[in-house]
Design an enzyme around this catalytic site. Structure first.
Site, PDB file in Angstrom:
ATOM      1  N   LEU A 105     -47.542   5.301 -35.001  1.00  0.00           N
ATOM      2  CA  LEU A 105     -47.873   3.935 -34.591  1.00  0.00           C
ATOM      3  C   LEU A 105     -48.367   4.095 -33.156  1.00  0.00           C
ATOM      4  O   LEU A 105     -47.828   4.904 -32.396  1.00  0.00           O
ATOM      5  CB  LEU A 105     -46.636   3.034 -34.620  1.00  0.00           C
ATOM      6  CG  LEU A 105     -46.114   2.628 -36.000  1.00  0.00           C
ATOM      7  CD1 LEU A 105     -44.859   1.765 -35.870  1.00  0.00           C
ATOM      8  CD2 LEU A 105     -47.174   1.865 -36.801  1.00  0.00           C
ATOM      9  N   ASP A 106     -49.371   3.324 -32.765  1.00  0.00           N
ATOM     10  CA  ASP A 106     -49.876   3.411 -31.396  1.00  0.00           C
ATOM     11  C   ASP A 106     -48.760   3.069 -30.416  1.00  0.00           C
ATOM     12  O   ASP A 106     -47.786   2.389 -30.779  1.00  0.00           O
ATOM     13  CB  ASP A 106     -51.026   2.411 -31.187  1.00  0.00           C
ATOM     14  CG  ASP A 106     -52.216   2.739 -32.069  1.00  0.00           C
ATOM     15  OD1 ASP A 106     -52.352   3.905 -32.480  1.00  0.00           O
ATOM     16  OD2 ASP A 106     -53.008   1.806 -32.345  1.00  0.00           O
ATOM     17  N   LYS A 107     -48.960   3.468 -29.168  1.00  0.00           N
ATOM     18  CA  LYS A 107     -47.942   3.215 -28.137  1.00  0.00           C
ATOM     19  C   LYS A 107     -47.624   1.722 -28.025  1.00  0.00           C
ATOM     20  O   LYS A 107     -46.477   1.327 -27.821  1.00  0.00           O
ATOM     21  CB  LYS A 107     -48.462   3.756 -26.807  1.00  0.00           C
ATOM     22  CG  LYS A 107     -47.436   3.861 -25.730  1.00  0.00           C
ATOM     23  CD  LYS A 107     -48.033   4.592 -24.533  1.00  0.00           C
ATOM     24  CE  LYS A 107     -47.116   4.538 -23.343  1.00  0.00           C
ATOM     25  NZ  LYS A 107     -47.718   5.152 -22.161  1.00  0.00           N
TER      26      LYS A 107
END
Ligand code: URA
Length: 259
Positions: A105-107
Site C-alpha cells: 500500500l502506498d505510504k
C-alpha cells in the site's frame, strides 16, 4: 510451541464448532497421528502432531498471518528507506522472524495489509493469475461521476499506455466525492492512476478488503490482529455476500474523512 487442546486446534482452523468436533470424535472421524482419537480435550503440539478430520488433514501452525490496518506514513517494506516500516506496528508477541508485507500500500494509503512469513502464500496471493479482488474506498477531489462505471468496466488505459483489467466502481450514498472500487490486480499506484486517467484525482485511499477478508470494524488504524487459518483461507474464497455491494461504506467513509 505451546500445547493446545485438540478441539481448540480444530475449531480455529476449520468451520467446525466445538460441539460438532465432539460429535465427530465420538463417531471416530478424528485422527491424531494416524490413530482414531475420541477425546477432544487431549493436548497436542500444533508443530509436530498431525490431525485429520473425516480424512482431511488440518494443517498446523508453521506460519504467522497478521492483518494490519495500516495508517498513513508507514512504508510497505521490511526496509526503512522512505519512512518507518509497517513491521514496527506489529506488537512483539505477534511478530516472527522473516515477516514481510504481502503486497504494497502506498505510504499515504491506509487499510488492510497482510503481513506474514509464509512466502508461498504471499506468492499465491500476489501472482497476477490469482486475481484476488481488493476493495478500496476513495475520496476524490472532484465529484464521483457515473461514467466511471463503464470506463473502468472496459479496462481503462493509463497515462503510460498500460491497460487495466475490468474493475467495478460505485459511488457511496450521501457523499458526492466518495467511491468504492474493486481491483483484481495490483499495478503501481493503480487506483490513483485509474482515477487520474478518468480525469479525477484521489485525495485519500483506504483498502477495506482482500479477497473474502474484510477489515474488521474493531481493528483501529495502526492495530493488527493474528488471523486464524480459516481467515487466511477466506482470502481465496468468494464470500457468500458480495462485499462490494455491502453496506459498510458509512463506517469506512467516516474513517477516510476523519484521518
Ligand atoms: N492503488 C494505489 O494507487 N495505491 C495503493 O496504495 C493501492 C492501490
Amino acid at each position: 510451541m505451546p500445547l493446545i487442546r485438540l478441539d481448540k486446534f480444530i475449531s480455529e482452523r476449520t468451520e467446525y464448532t466445538r460441539s460438532q468436533i465432539k460429535q465427530l470424535a465420538a463417531k471416530g472421524q478424528i485422527s491424531l497421528n494416524g490413530r482414531t482419537e475420541k477425546k477432544t480435550d487431549v493436548k497436542i503440539d500444533p508443530e509436530k502432531d498431525s490431525v485429520s478430520v473425516s480424512g482431511r488433514e488440518v494443517s498446523g501452525d508453521r506460519f504467522k498471518y497478521i492483518l494490519l490496518n495500516k495508517p498513513q506514513g508507514y512504508v510497505s517494506s521490511t526496509e526503512e528507506n522512505d519512512g518507518p516500516s509497517v513491521l514496527q506496528l506489529i506488537p512483539a508477541e505477534l511478530r516472527s522472524k522473516g515477516m514481510f508485507p504481502a503486497g504494497r500500500l502506498d505510504k499515504d494509503t491506509t487499510g488492510a495489509l497482510l503481513i506474514t512469513d509464509d512466502g508461498e502464500l504471499a506468492h499465491k496471493m500476489l501472482s497476477p493469475k490469482s486475481h484476488i479482488p481488493k476493495i478500496y474506498i476513495v475520496k476524490l477531489d472532484r465529484p464521483y461521476e457515473n461514467k466511471y462505471v463503464d470506463i473502468f468496466k472496459k479496462g481503462i488505459k493509463l497515462a503510460d499506455g498500460d491497460t487495466c483489467l475490468p474493475a467495478r466502481v460505485r459511488g457511496v450514498e450521501n457523499s458526492d466525492k466518495l467511491a468504492l472500487i474493486e481491483l483484481h490486480e495490483g499495478k503501481y499506484h493503480q487506483v490513483k492512476r485509474m482515477f487520474a486517467a478518468a480525469g479525477n484525482h484521489v485525495q485519500k485511499l483506504m483498502r477495506i478488503s482482500l479477497g473474502g477478508l474484510i477489515l474488521p470494524e474493531k481493528l483501529g488504524l495502526g492495530e493488527s490482529m493474528e488471523l486464524l487459518h480459516k481467515d487466511v483461507e477466506n482470502l481465496f474464497k468468494q464470500p457468500p455476500e458480495d462485499p462490494f455491494l455491502a453496506d459498510f461504506s458509512d463506517f469506512f467513509s467516516a474513517i477516510l474523512i476523519n484521518n
